[in-house]
Structures are given as C-alpha cells and as structure tokens.
Design a protein around this motif. Structure first.
Motif, PDB file in Angstrom:
ATOM      1  N   THR A  52      12.547 -17.453   0.567  1.00 54.28           N
ATOM      2  CA  THR A  52      13.634 -17.679  -0.402  1.00 54.28           C
ATOM      3  C   THR A  52      14.805 -16.757  -0.080  1.00 54.28           C
ATOM      4  N   ASP A  53      15.994 -17.070  -0.625  1.00 52.54           N
ATOM      5  CA  ASP A  53      17.191 -16.237  -0.422  1.00 52.54           C
ATOM      6  C   ASP A  53      17.103 -14.981  -1.279  1.00 52.54           C
ATOM      7  N   THR A  54      17.493 -13.854  -0.694  1.00 50.40           N
ATOM      8  CA  THR A  54      17.522 -12.616  -1.469  1.00 50.40           C
ATOM      9  C   THR A  54      18.875 -12.509  -2.174  1.00 50.40           C
ATOM     10  N   SER A  55      18.876 -12.406  -3.490  1.00 49.31           N
ATOM     11  CA  SER A  55      20.125 -12.324  -4.239  1.00 49.31           C
ATOM     12  C   SER A  55      20.302 -10.919  -4.838  1.00 49.31           C
ATOM     13  N   PHE A  56      21.518 -10.378  -4.668  1.00 46.25           N
ATOM     14  CA  PHE A  56      21.808  -9.043  -5.217  1.00 46.25           C
ATOM     15  C   PHE A  56      22.459  -9.119  -6.603  1.00 46.25           C
ATOM     16  N   ILE A  57      22.774 -10.335  -7.015  1.00 47.42           N
ATOM     17  CA  ILE A  57      23.467 -10.486  -8.308  1.00 47.42           C
ATOM     18  C   ILE A  57      22.582 -10.028  -9.459  1.00 47.42           C
ATOM     19  N   MET A  58      21.327 -10.446  -9.389  1.00 48.41           N
ATOM     20  CA  MET A  58      20.407 -10.100 -10.487  1.00 48.41           C
ATOM     21  C   MET A  58      20.242  -8.592 -10.679  1.00 48.41           C
ATOM     22  N   PRO A  59      19.947  -7.844  -9.597  1.00 45.57           N
ATOM     23  CA  PRO A  59      19.819  -6.381  -9.798  1.00 45.57           C
ATOM     24  C   PRO A  59      21.108  -5.739 -10.310  1.00 45.57           C
ATOM     25  N   ILE A  60      22.276  -6.217  -9.795  1.00 48.18           N
ATOM     26  CA  ILE A  60      23.563  -5.655 -10.243  1.00 48.18           C
ATOM     27  C   ILE A  60      23.760  -5.927 -11.733  1.00 48.18           C
ATOM     28  N   MET A  61      23.467  -7.162 -12.107  1.00 50.85           N
ATOM     29  CA  MET A  61      23.579  -7.527 -13.539  1.00 50.85           C
ATOM     30  C   MET A  61      22.638  -6.658 -14.372  1.00 50.85           C
ATOM     31  N   GLY A  62      21.467  -6.457 -13.834  1.00 49.89           N
ATOM     32  CA  GLY A  62      20.468  -5.625 -14.529  1.00 49.89           C
ATOM     33  C   GLY A  62      20.980  -4.213 -14.724  1.00 49.89           C
ATOM     34  N   ILE A  63      21.623  -3.675 -13.668  1.00 43.15           N
ATOM     35  CA  ILE A  63      22.160  -2.307 -13.755  1.00 43.15           C
ATOM     36  C   ILE A  63      23.280  -2.246 -14.799  1.00 43.15           C
ATOM     37  N   VAL A  64      24.182  -3.246 -14.729  1.00 48.49           N
ATOM     38  CA  VAL A  64      25.298  -3.298 -15.707  1.00 48.49           C
ATOM     39  C   VAL A  64      24.736  -3.353 -17.128  1.00 48.49           C
ATOM     40  N   PHE A  65      23.744  -4.176 -17.298  1.00 51.14           N
ATOM     41  CA  PHE A  65      23.104  -4.334 -18.605  1.00 51.14           C
ATOM     42  C   PHE A  65      22.530  -2.998 -19.076  1.00 51.14           C
ATOM     43  N   CYS A  66      21.828  -2.331 -18.155  1.00 52.38           N
ATOM     44  CA  CYS A  66      21.206  -1.037 -18.492  1.00 52.38           C
ATOM     45  C   CYS A  66      22.260   0.009 -18.847  1.00 52.38           C
ATOM     46  N   ILE A  67      23.385   0.005 -18.076  1.00 44.84           N
ATOM     47  CA  ILE A  67      24.460   0.972 -18.349  1.00 44.84           C
ATOM     48  C   ILE A  67      25.026   0.735 -19.750  1.00 44.84           C
ATOM     49  N   CYS A  68      25.229  -0.545 -20.081  1.00 44.56           N
ATOM     50  CA  CYS A  68      25.771  -0.880 -21.412  1.00 44.56           C
ATOM     51  C   CYS A  68      24.828  -0.425 -22.514  1.00 44.56           C
ATOM     52  N   ILE A  69      23.565  -0.706 -22.333  1.00 46.58           N
ATOM     53  CA  ILE A  69      22.572  -0.304 -23.333  1.00 46.58           C
ATOM     54  C   ILE A  69      22.556   1.228 -23.443  1.00 46.58           C
ATOM     55  N   GLY A  70      22.638   1.877 -22.273  1.00 48.15           N
ATOM     56  CA  GLY A  70      22.655   3.345 -22.240  1.00 48.15           C
ATOM     57  C   GLY A  70      23.831   3.919 -22.994  1.00 48.15           C
ATOM     58  N   MET A  71      25.023   3.307 -22.750  1.00 50.21           N
ATOM     59  CA  MET A  71      26.238   3.769 -23.435  1.00 50.21           C
ATOM     60  C   MET A  71      26.103   3.595 -24.941  1.00 50.21           C
ATOM     61  N   LEU A  72      25.544   2.478 -25.313  1.00 52.07           N
ATOM     62  CA  LEU A  72      25.360   2.175 -26.735  1.00 52.07           C
ATOM     63  C   LEU A  72      24.434   3.196 -27.394  1.00 52.07           C
ATOM     64  N   ILE A  73      23.331   3.470 -26.724  1.00 54.78           N
ATOM     65  CA  ILE A  73      22.376   4.447 -27.261  1.00 54.78           C
ATOM     66  C   ILE A  73      23.031   5.820 -27.341  1.00 54.78           C
ATOM     67  N   TYR A  74      23.808   6.156 -26.289  1.00 51.86           N
ATOM     68  CA  TYR A  74      24.476   7.456 -26.273  1.00 51.86           C
ATOM     69  C   TYR A  74      25.446   7.593 -27.458  1.00 51.86           C
ATOM     70  N   LEU A  75      26.221   6.532 -27.680  1.00 51.30           N
ATOM     71  CA  LEU A  75      27.181   6.563 -28.790  1.00 51.30           C
ATOM     72  C   LEU A  75      26.476   6.748 -30.125  1.00 51.30           C
ATOM     73  N   LEU A  76      25.405   5.996 -30.314  1.00 49.65           N
ATOM     74  CA  LEU A  76      24.657   6.110 -31.571  1.00 49.65           C
ATOM     75  C   LEU A  76      24.038   7.496 -31.706  1.00 49.65           C
ATOM     76  N   TYR A  77      23.510   7.993 -30.595  1.00 54.73           N
ATOM     77  CA  TYR A  77      22.846   9.297 -30.611  1.00 54.73           C
ATOM     78  C   TYR A  77      23.838  10.427 -30.873  1.00 54.73           C
ATOM     79  N   SER A  78      24.987  10.366 -30.181  1.00 56.12           N
ATOM     80  CA  SER A  78      25.980  11.438 -30.338  1.00 56.12           C
ATOM     81  C   SER A  78      26.522  11.459 -31.759  1.00 56.12           C
TER      82      SER A  78
END
Lengths: 111, 148
Positions: free
Chosen positions: B117-143
C-alpha cells in the motif's frame, strides 16, 4: 514632583490590596483614598483602576458585593480575601526587597 | 444608561462594568460640583477626562475577564474539531484499501500473500496537529485553574 508613571503602575495592585486590608471600599473611594494618602503624588487615570480590580476579583484576591445606594444605584464594594492577604504579604516582601536593593545600590554609587 | 456619560460608556464593551463606571462618574461629577463649584456640564466633562481612555479601559476589562483567552480556547476547540472530523473522514474503511496484492503459491493453495500500500504522511501530520491543539486546550484550562 512629577513621577515616572511606571513607578506607580507597577505597584498599584499592592497599594489597592493594602487599602482594602483595613475596610471594604468601592472604586471611587479607592481612588480618593489613594490620592489622599499619597498626598496627591499618585494621581492616575481613574478608569485604569477597574481592570485591576476586576483582575484581582478573578484571581480571588478580592471579592465584591453589590449594595444599593441612596440614588438607587448598584455599587460594588470590594473586600480582601484570605488569598488576597497572602498576596499582599508576598507583594510587600517583594517591594521591600526591591526598594532595599535599589537604595543600597544608590547609596553605594554615592560613596 | 445616562446620556451625559453615554459616549464614554458606549466605548466600554464589557457591559458588566458599565454601571460601576457610571456610578464612579456620577460621584466624581457631584464632588466637582459641590467642592469645586463647577457647573454640571464642566464637571461632567472633567469627570470623563479624568477617567482616561475608554478604549484602553475596555481592553483592560476584556483582558481581566478572559475575553481573549476565551477566543483562543474557542479557536483551539474549533481547530481540534475540524482536524478530528478530517481525521475520521480520512481513515480508510477496511474494504476499500487501495494497493497491490501479490500471491505466491501452487495448485494446493497460496503459500504467501503480499499486500503493498502507499505510505501517507498526511495522517501522522494531522494526528500531530490534533494533539498540539488538544495540548494547547489543556494547557489553557490548566493555567487558568492554577492562576486561581
């Protein structure tokens, strides 16, 4: 004597907390007391007090209650909380350390 | 809202402080009339002047009430949701995986099956972006909680 307004603005919260230690006050009263107690040295734009008071309230350093005035107006009285007292103590210590250091350095330069 | 302070108070975008500011202006005006013998018009003008720039006060009040933080949080939640929806849409269903299939074997059945099958980098990048957003959200709530 004119002061650099940064001197006052840095420590406005300390002065407000210190004022509220003795009694609960409303905005205009705080401004009047600050002006009176500082013998007109600390005169700043009165409106700048409110963002500071609201921030303090959000941080839990002061709490407010609303009282109806004679003119049927709602007036917000601010009171220092236990957390606010701790903050005041911390800010006082900070200020004392800062002013002592600056004075010591100024004295040293004059020797 | 009192008309004489209307222009000033209309600049205050945080409605919760308007009454308090109006009370301040009213008291200051009365003080100037009583103690400085000024007429109401002049006293009102001076009281407004001494309050300072209403835009600056409004900005300060918005900041105090976490207006900008709320915008940042809403933005993070929005980005996280959109990224999540895209991610879900991109997960291929097992029946529709594109790729080459190779089978080696004899008459009695296959001995090996290769799936390419074709190796796609879109999914991991999207996953990272998603994780960063969730991280920022948690940070804002925590701070926010920590500050309290």
């Amino acid at each position: 004597m004119k002061f650099d307004k940064n001197y006052a603005s840095v420590n406005t919260s300390l002065l407000i907390l210190n004022l509220l230690k003795s009694e609960e006050m409303y905005g205009y009263q705080i401004i009047s007391e600050l002006t009176l107690q500082s013998k007109n040295v600390f005169e700043f734009k009165e409106g700048t007090l409110y963002p500071i008071l609201h921030t303090m309230e959000k941080d839990g350093f002061v709490k407010c209650r609303t009282v109806k005035t004679e003119s049927n107006r709602n007036r917000k009285y601010y009171k220092l909380t236990a957390l606010g007292e701790k903050q005041l103590k911390r800010k006082k210590e900070e200020w004392q350390m800062f002013s002592t250091t600056v004075n010591a350095m100024l004295d040293f330069a004059n020797v | 809202m009192c008309n004489k302070f209307g222009d000033f108070l209309n600049e205050i975008k945080y409605a919760g402080a308007r009454e308090e500011l109006e009370d301040h202006l009213e008291e200051k005006t009365n003080y100037l009339i009583k103690e400085k013998n000024l007429n109401r018009e002049t006293a009102t003008k001076i009281a407004i002047e001494e309050m300072g720039n209403p835009k600056e006060i409004s900005r300060g009040l918005k900041k105090a009430h976490g207006f900008y933080r709320k915008i940042a949080m809403a933005f993070c939640i929005g980005v996280a949701c959109i990224t999540g929806i895209i991610l879900i849409a991109m997960i291929p269903s097992p029946g529709f995986v594109e790729g080459n299939i190779g089978i080696i074997g004899g008459a009695d059945g296959p001995t090996a099956i290769f799936v390419e099958t074709d190796t796609s980098f879109i999914m991991p990048i999207m996953g990272i972006v998603f994780c960063i957003c969730i991280g920022m959200l948690i940070y804002l709530l925590y701070s926010r909680k920590r500050k309290r």
